[in-house]
Design an enzyme around this catalytic site. Sequence first.
Site, PDB file in Angstrom:
ATOM      1  CE  LYS A 192      -1.900   2.758   2.842  1.00 28.36           C
ATOM      2  NZ  LYS A 192      -1.811   4.000   2.046  1.00 28.36           N
ATOM      3  N   GLY A 244       6.527   4.329   8.519  1.00 30.24           N
ATOM      4  CA  GLY A 244       5.689   5.517   8.652  1.00 30.24           C
ATOM      5  C   GLY A 244       5.874   6.124  10.026  1.00 30.24           C
ATOM      6  CB  SER A 245       3.871   8.603  11.821  1.00 30.89           C
ATOM      7  OG  SER A 245       2.614   7.962  11.787  1.00 30.89           O
ATOM      8  CB  THR A 246       6.254   6.957  16.359  1.00 33.21           C
ATOM      9  OG1 THR A 246       7.601   6.978  15.865  1.00 33.21           O
ATOM     10  CG2 THR A 246       6.212   6.212  17.685  1.00 33.21           C
ATOM     11  N   GLY A 249       2.408   3.395  13.712  1.00 32.76           N
ATOM     12  CA  GLY A 249       3.106   2.156  14.083  1.00 32.76           C
ATOM     13  C   GLY A 249       2.528   1.556  15.360  1.00 32.76           C
ATOM     14  CD  GLU A 266      12.981   0.006   9.121  1.00 36.37           C
ATOM     15  OE1 GLU A 266      13.535   0.982   9.666  1.00 36.37           O
ATOM     16  OE2 GLU A 266      13.581  -1.034   8.829  1.00 36.37           O
ATOM     17  CB  CYS A 300      12.669   8.238   8.675  1.00 37.51           C
ATOM     18  SG  CYS A 300      13.727   7.285   7.583  1.00 37.51           S
ATOM     19  CD  GLU A 397       9.776  12.115  12.113  1.00 43.34           C
ATOM     20  OE1 GLU A 397       8.654  11.666  12.381  1.00 43.34           O
ATOM     21  OE2 GLU A 397      10.621  11.491  11.460  1.00 43.34           O
TER      22      GLU A 397
HETATM   23  P1  NAD Z   1       1.986   7.889   8.317  1.00 43.39           P
HETATM   24  O1  NAD Z   1       2.247   6.972   9.445  1.00 43.39           O
HETATM   25  O2  NAD Z   1       0.904   8.895   8.455  1.00 43.39           O
HETATM   26  O3  NAD Z   1       1.625   7.058   7.003  1.00 43.39           O
HETATM   27  C1  NAD Z   1       2.442   6.027   6.533  1.00 43.39           C
HETATM   28  C2  NAD Z   1       1.597   5.046   5.750  1.00 43.39           C
HETATM   29  O4  NAD Z   1       0.680   4.435   6.643  1.00 43.39           O
HETATM   30  C3  NAD Z   1       0.755   5.672   4.650  1.00 43.39           C
HETATM   31  O5  NAD Z   1       0.724   4.772   3.562  1.00 43.39           O
HETATM   32  C4  NAD Z   1      -0.621   5.780   5.289  1.00 43.39           C
HETATM   33  O6  NAD Z   1      -1.671   5.764   4.366  1.00 43.39           O
HETATM   34  C5  NAD Z   1      -0.646   4.542   6.155  1.00 43.39           C
HETATM   35  N1  NAD Z   1      -1.537   4.610   7.301  1.00 43.39           N
HETATM   36  C6  NAD Z   1      -2.040   5.711   7.931  1.00 43.39           C
HETATM   37  N2  NAD Z   1      -2.821   5.340   8.958  1.00 43.39           N
HETATM   38  C7  NAD Z   1      -2.806   3.979   8.995  1.00 43.39           C
HETATM   39  C8  NAD Z   1      -3.400   3.013   9.866  1.00 43.39           C
HETATM   40  N3  NAD Z   1      -4.156   3.371  10.897  1.00 43.39           N
HETATM   41  N4  NAD Z   1      -3.140   1.701   9.627  1.00 43.39           N
HETATM   42  C9  NAD Z   1      -2.336   1.331   8.605  1.00 43.39           C
HETATM   43  N5  NAD Z   1      -1.772   2.198   7.751  1.00 43.39           N
HETATM   44  C10 NAD Z   1      -1.996   3.513   7.951  1.00 43.39           C
HETATM   45  O7  NAD Z   1       3.367   8.543   7.994  1.00 43.39           O
HETATM   46  P2  NAD Z   1       3.699   9.562   6.851  1.00 43.39           P
HETATM   47  O8  NAD Z   1       3.270  10.912   7.305  1.00 43.39           O
HETATM   48  O9  NAD Z   1       3.209   9.056   5.537  1.00 43.39           O
HETATM   49  O10 NAD Z   1       5.306   9.447   6.787  1.00 43.39           O
HETATM   50  C11 NAD Z   1       6.107  10.156   7.601  1.00 43.39           C
HETATM   51  C12 NAD Z   1       6.603   9.301   8.743  1.00 43.39           C
HETATM   52  O11 NAD Z   1       7.256   8.126   8.256  1.00 43.39           O
HETATM   53  C13 NAD Z   1       7.641  10.030   9.535  1.00 43.39           C
HETATM   54  O12 NAD Z   1       7.391   9.868  10.909  1.00 43.39           O
HETATM   55  C14 NAD Z   1       8.936   9.352   9.137  1.00 43.39           C
HETATM   56  O13 NAD Z   1       9.946   9.445  10.090  1.00 43.39           O
HETATM   57  C15 NAD Z   1       8.505   7.961   8.897  1.00 43.39           C
HETATM   58  N6  NAD Z   1       9.467   7.240   8.036  1.00 43.39           N
HETATM   59  C16 NAD Z   1      10.261   6.288   8.593  1.00 43.39           C
HETATM   60  C17 NAD Z   1      11.207   5.610   7.823  1.00 43.39           C
HETATM   61  C18 NAD Z   1      12.108   4.570   8.434  1.00 43.39           C
HETATM   62  O14 NAD Z   1      12.714   3.803   7.679  1.00 43.39           O
HETATM   63  N7  NAD Z   1      12.220   4.511   9.740  1.00 43.39           N
HETATM   64  C19 NAD Z   1      11.308   5.898   6.464  1.00 43.39           C
HETATM   65  C20 NAD Z   1      10.473   6.872   5.918  1.00 43.39           C
HETATM   66  C21 NAD Z   1       9.547   7.539   6.727  1.00 43.39           C
END
Ligand code: NAD
Length: 488
Positions: A192, A244-246, A249, A266, A300, A397
């Site tokens: 996704k 994605g975001s903490t 996660g 991650e 990130c 962040e």
């Molecule tokens: P986000 O967590 O809002 O979204 C990430 C993904 O998760 C998107 O595809 C989103 O549609 C999906 N998502 C949102 N809510 C969900 C849920 N309840 N259940 C399942 N999936 C859901 O994060 P973002 O704003 O897209 O990305 C930025 C964040 O990602 C930052 O915190 C960044 O540090 C982190 N990031 C981490 C790494 C790493 O390798 N550690 C790499 C890139 C980005």
Amino acid sequence: MTSTADTRTSIVWDYSPAPESVDHVRLRDRYGLFVDGDFRDPVDGRYVPTINPATEEPLAEIAFAGPGDVLAAVESARAAAPKWAALAPLERGKYLFRIARLIQERARELAVVETMDGGKPLRESRDVDIPLAAAHFFHYAGWADKLRYGVASREVQPLGVVGQIVPWNFPLLMAAWKLAPALACGNVAILKPAETTPLTALLLAEIAQEAELPPGVISILAGDGATGAALVRAPHIDKVAFTGSTSVGRDIQAALAGTNTPLTLELGGKSANIVFEDASLDQAVEGIVNGIFFNQGHVCCAGSRLLIQESVRDEVITKLWQRMRRLRVGDPLDKNTDVGAINSAEQLERIEALVAAGEAEGASRRTIDCELPERGYWFAPTLFTDVSPAHRIAVEEIFGPVVSVLTFRTQAEAIEKANNSRYGLAAGIWTDKGAKAFEVAGALQAGVVWQNTYNHFDPTAAFGGYKESGFGREGGAAGLRPYLRIPR
Ligand code: NAD
């Protein structure tokens, strides 16, 4: 335009615009869901436009998967899984090689689309995102028939159907980080992409077709958080991998608690970039700029907490500010652009709110003076000094082109301040002394530590976090483990 006062000659040059051509890009008006080897309309989903954040112009209509679509994709993936797992590993590897080669063949198109959909400078999508995505497929293609050597000579098995969710900051690269090891290990995958940057993942679906990958081995379901939540909770998913975001996660970890589904996370970061007084300061300034302004700070592992030894604080800040003022902000398709558009209106709001909090809490703000385009989402590179470790800009962040400067006197204080974070993703150390670099790196709670460089990525190196930055490793041999059943 640079003023003559701070240049060494009285002659001032400016760059002419150098926009990359978009003539070779042929986007469809609409992209369906990629299931069972083909694009299809959503059953209970909907079409949503994806826009260019630099112009706010729509690029294409994208199908967002509903819960019924997720179930259909899982069914197709389950049907494909046994055959893919039973395929001779060398043959699986060949498919991955083919995908890697096709990414290279379509590299120019993929780079332009990545830049148009996400706002990042073309220089980065062309030189970093797309070549590294191909490199990940090449790397894991090589592992496909050597899996047992990657895990201490034990017999291994794939897990089955894996659900993978990626963010918007490196769309194709994150897709490659997820898909390449999963497929090499004999799993089938449902990916996704993020809601604001689905296009290159959908072009990757076309590449999977061109590579004649068997239907169901890769499914691509664009969508928003609801789609991701449905994928995580779908029955018969054998593993979940999330970047994605903490906060999301955490939600996923709670959803899977009490199940046997393995999970890798991650997540976010607030990484320390530490400059010691014995460092080559000009080199360090380049590393600071790359650490925080690369991809508008939407990284990130961005070096967003700059820790400078007090004795060189003023010199580093003076040099950094001079360098920052020369950053070129604007059209991401211009090959001279250093800092492109912010990915979305929501992200811009988040950055503005945290920067306002920094000012309200008493830190000193400097933002470079540059002309920003009238349309689109923009934030000029910003430096905060007089930051205390308790300020929100030192703790949270920002995920934007904003660096917060803290100082330290001794090595022990540098380590203590660097570790004073709920995150633990990455760190940078700038010093002339190899022994010091090793000693400090060993004491840092960070998954990746760079010495005298920053934001360097390689498919052979493991990447991942500690603490609230997540768990599990991607990349290299370590990146195989989360996708294998390994007997004890
Ligand atoms: P986000 O967590 O809002 O979204 C990430 C993904 O998760 C998107 O595809 C989103 O549609 C999906 N998502 C949102 N809510 C969900 C849920 N309840 N259940 C399942 N999936 C859901 O994060 P973002 O704003 O897209 O990305 C930025 C964040 O990602 C930052 O915190 C960044 O540090 C982190 N990031 C981490 C790494 C790493 O390798 N550690 C790499 C890139 C980005």
